[in-house]
Design an enzyme around this catalytic site. Sequence first.
Site, mmCIF file in Angstrom:
data_model
loop_
_atom_site.group_PDB
_atom_site.id
_atom_site.type_symbol
_atom_site.label_atom_id
_atom_site.label_comp_id
_atom_site.label_asym_id
_atom_site.label_seq_id
_atom_site.Cartn_x
_atom_site.Cartn_y
_atom_site.Cartn_z
ATOM 1 N N ASP A 70 107.490 -122.406 69.158
ATOM 2 C CA ASP A 70 108.794 -122.607 68.518
ATOM 3 C C ASP A 70 109.435 -123.861 69.112
ATOM 4 O O ASP A 70 109.531 -123.979 70.331
ATOM 5 C CB ASP A 70 109.648 -121.358 68.809
ATOM 6 C CG ASP A 70 111.043 -121.454 68.228
ATOM 7 O OD1 ASP A 70 111.268 -122.336 67.380
ATOM 8 O OD2 ASP A 70 111.900 -120.641 68.629
ATOM 9 N N ASN A 80 112.558 -125.171 67.826
ATOM 10 C CA ASN A 80 114.023 -125.239 67.630
ATOM 11 C C ASN A 80 114.725 -123.955 68.060
ATOM 12 O O ASN A 80 115.864 -123.700 67.687
ATOM 13 C CB ASN A 80 114.351 -125.572 66.167
ATOM 14 C CG ASN A 80 113.833 -124.509 65.208
ATOM 15 O OD1 ASN A 80 113.060 -123.632 65.612
ATOM 16 N ND2 ASN A 80 114.252 -124.558 63.964
ATOM 17 N N ASP A 85 114.570 -120.705 67.368
ATOM 18 C CA ASP A 85 115.054 -119.637 66.491
ATOM 19 C C ASP A 85 114.135 -118.423 66.592
ATOM 20 O O ASP A 85 114.251 -117.475 65.824
ATOM 21 C CB ASP A 85 115.157 -120.118 65.031
ATOM 22 C CG ASP A 85 113.813 -120.567 64.468
ATOM 23 O OD1 ASP A 85 112.811 -120.571 65.223
ATOM 24 O OD2 ASP A 85 113.743 -120.921 63.278
ATOM 25 N N ASP A 98 106.889 -123.148 64.618
ATOM 26 C CA ASP A 98 107.111 -124.134 63.549
ATOM 27 C C ASP A 98 106.177 -125.336 63.692
ATOM 28 O O ASP A 98 105.402 -125.422 64.644
ATOM 29 C CB ASP A 98 108.583 -124.562 63.534
ATOM 30 C CG ASP A 98 109.079 -124.929 64.924
ATOM 31 O OD1 ASP A 98 108.359 -125.653 65.627
ATOM 32 O OD2 ASP A 98 110.167 -124.455 65.319
ATOM 33 N N ASP A 125 95.194 -123.192 54.591
ATOM 34 C CA ASP A 125 94.890 -121.922 53.962
ATOM 35 C C ASP A 125 95.169 -122.077 52.464
ATOM 36 O O ASP A 125 96.212 -122.607 52.081
ATOM 37 C CB ASP A 125 95.792 -120.830 54.542
ATOM 38 C CG ASP A 125 95.030 -119.576 54.885
ATOM 39 O OD1 ASP A 125 94.411 -119.011 53.962
ATOM 40 O OD2 ASP A 125 95.059 -119.152 56.052
ATOM 41 N N ASP A 159 91.571 -117.837 51.017
ATOM 42 C CA ASP A 159 91.985 -116.456 51.175
ATOM 43 C C ASP A 159 91.398 -115.572 50.071
ATOM 44 O O ASP A 159 91.584 -115.842 48.881
ATOM 45 C CB ASP A 159 93.519 -116.413 51.097
ATOM 46 C CG ASP A 159 94.094 -115.084 51.496
ATOM 47 O OD1 ASP A 159 94.032 -114.759 52.683
ATOM 48 O OD2 ASP A 159 94.604 -114.371 50.605
ATOM 49 N N GLU A 211 86.909 -116.533 52.409
ATOM 50 C CA GLU A 211 86.991 -115.190 53.008
ATOM 51 C C GLU A 211 86.258 -114.226 52.086
ATOM 52 O O GLU A 211 86.635 -114.051 50.930
ATOM 53 C CB GLU A 211 88.454 -114.788 53.156
ATOM 54 C CG GLU A 211 88.634 -113.494 53.922
ATOM 55 C CD GLU A 211 90.068 -112.964 53.923
ATOM 56 O OE1 GLU A 211 90.389 -112.152 54.792
ATOM 57 O OE2 GLU A 211 90.847 -113.343 53.023
ATOM 58 N N HIS A 265 93.768 -113.705 62.554
ATOM 59 C CA HIS A 265 95.117 -113.138 62.552
ATOM 60 C C HIS A 265 95.164 -111.742 61.947
ATOM 61 O O HIS A 265 96.223 -111.118 61.946
ATOM 62 C CB HIS A 265 96.049 -114.082 61.773
ATOM 63 C CG HIS A 265 95.625 -114.206 60.340
ATOM 64 N ND1 HIS A 265 94.443 -114.823 59.982
ATOM 65 C CD2 HIS A 265 96.182 -113.764 59.185
ATOM 66 C CE1 HIS A 265 94.310 -114.755 58.674
ATOM 67 N NE2 HIS A 265 95.348 -114.118 58.165
ATOM 68 N N ASP A 266 94.067 -111.260 61.403
ATOM 69 C CA ASP A 266 94.021 -109.908 60.824
ATOM 70 C C ASP A 266 93.274 -108.917 61.731
ATOM 71 O O ASP A 266 93.231 -107.726 61.428
ATOM 72 C CB ASP A 266 93.291 -109.924 59.474
ATOM 73 C CG ASP A 266 94.008 -110.742 58.419
ATOM 74 O OD1 ASP A 266 95.253 -110.803 58.463
ATOM 75 O OD2 ASP A 266 93.321 -111.321 57.553
HETATM 76 C C1 NOJ Z 1 93.776 -112.140 53.885
HETATM 77 C C2 NOJ Z 1 94.687 -112.726 54.903
HETATM 78 O O1 NOJ Z 1 93.936 -113.142 55.998
HETATM 79 C C3 NOJ Z 1 95.705 -111.657 55.227
HETATM 80 O O2 NOJ Z 1 96.488 -111.985 56.344
HETATM 81 C C4 NOJ Z 1 96.546 -111.414 54.003
HETATM 82 O O3 NOJ Z 1 97.406 -110.333 54.223
HETATM 83 C C5 NOJ Z 1 95.669 -111.094 52.781
HETATM 84 N N1 NOJ Z 1 94.523 -111.922 52.685
HETATM 85 C C6 NOJ Z 1 96.466 -111.269 51.517
HETATM 86 O O4 NOJ Z 1 96.684 -112.623 51.273
#
Ligand code: NOJ
Length: 541
Positions: A26, A28, A30, A34, A103, A204, A246, A320-321
């Site tokens: 971050d 700034n 908040d 960013d 992405d 994605d 993906e 990130h998932d």
């Molecule tokens: C896969 C992404 O990696 C995930 O974070 C997202 O929630 C779903 N696709 C829907 O876009």
Amino acid sequence: MKTNKLEKDWWKKAVVYQIYPRSFQDSNDDGIGDIQGIISRLPYIKKLGTDVIWLCPVYASPNDDNGYDISDYCDIMKEFGTMQDMDELLEKANAMDIKIIMDLVVNHTSDEHIWFEEAKKSKDNPYHDYYIWVDGEEGVLPNDLKSDFGGSAWEYVPACGQYYLHFFSKKQPDLNWENPKMRKEIYAMMNYWIDKGISGFRMDMIELIGKEPMQMIRENGPKLHTYIKEMNAATFGKANLLTVGEAWRADIEKAQQYSNPDGSELSMVFQFEHMKLDKQPKTPKWDVTGLRFQELKEVLSKWQYGLEGTGWNSLFWNNHDLPRIVSRWGNDGKYRVESAKMLAMVLHGMKGTPYIYQGEEIGMTNIALSNIKDYRDIETLNMYKERLEEGYTQEEIMHSIHLMGRDNARTPMQWSDCEYAGFSKHEPWLCVNPNFHEINVDQALKDKHSIFYTYQRLIQMRKEMEIFSQGDYHLLDTSDQIFAYERNWNNQKLVVIANFFEKPCAFPDIDIEGMQVLLHNYEAIDGKQLRAYEAMILFKG
Ligand code: NOJ
């Protein structure tokens, strides 16, 4: 601004660093990461040695799914900055020889995208056909298709007397890829970003775009590869970009098609077969069982053999998932450092393009928050509600969240032991992992034995030694708890040996006579045994 012309297949030697902007840095104060924050950390990414950044969505979005619900593909999310900041990021990264891949979320948009705002007005609206609609009566669903975030995949719009499809939240309506006008607009948008100088796309849920929902077909629909080929020809095809789709349901054959060396589709896909081995097939990800380690060896080897010369692998443990790998299949207690290094060596010794998810390089761990109110992820929150209604106990649900929730990977990056881990001076949007006093970048950079330097060395070796990107792969036959393989190229040999468990075991029957140790997570080789999570990479030239 445009980057220099890219060489064909440059991505075969690349190592990618994935940034989740909301949680990276971050600038700034908040409490939300960013673009200026990312710019300030480019020297760190350079020091690590990665030469490509995969930037999770930074587009304008109401954030129902943290940016995976895009309301304007050609604008930047307010909390992240402006298009000027984005241009500055591209320019500064380019000056440091760091490429950026964006992405690309084109299975769906946000319901706040102008296309959908128009589309839902009436059946005659020119944008109506940009989405997928089925006539129907309120309360009588078109079929049983489910949303990945819980509940039905259909939502009723009275003004149209129709249902629209959403495979994710109802604020993420699915685009209608059958519509050539819509496809053309997507390609124009992709070219807008290519013209800005990006070096590729992470696509994605790309496997969903050929869906036929009334036939109950989600992934791998009949027109999927036709669309990808068309997209390739209309956009990135001639520009030698890195493209990674993906593809949760890809098998070897499908991956060969996606990553065909003739360049007609993508560079590679993320397949997830190896990341599903701690649950039973066809069960929800929340119902975790132990890791089936023999299968892990088999599956990863199958992909190495399967794409040899006929495609290209991506190599990853995290994103990130997914929960943090050191907590998932390593040991985030006593052997955090050893096991994180072991996991890195096993993966980065293979053939393919490695991806490192922010914080993986310092061994960041899962987080276990006791109050559901502290979680932010839509998937987690929906599952919590759904399972409570289904009669699961709170303890059972929280246990699943602690193991598999997506917020495990989304806690703020741990830069230092200052307040909020140096991520921000303001309370962050999601809790910082309380272990930031011990696990942080400052600490890692000071300690020459840290996990960071193992990653740095792995990246450096891939750049300097062709065998890492070119050598072919052979699994070595070893005992139950060892993962060992060799790579061969031009009379050179690389051997990776790893004890995947805490329990020591006998040194495997592998001839390492005269081999040079390139990397090792203990001081010296014992020769008789492998200690807890001991791993080494050996070389003969
Ligand atoms: C896969 C992404 O990696 C995930 O974070 C997202 O929630 C779903 N696709 C829907 O876009």
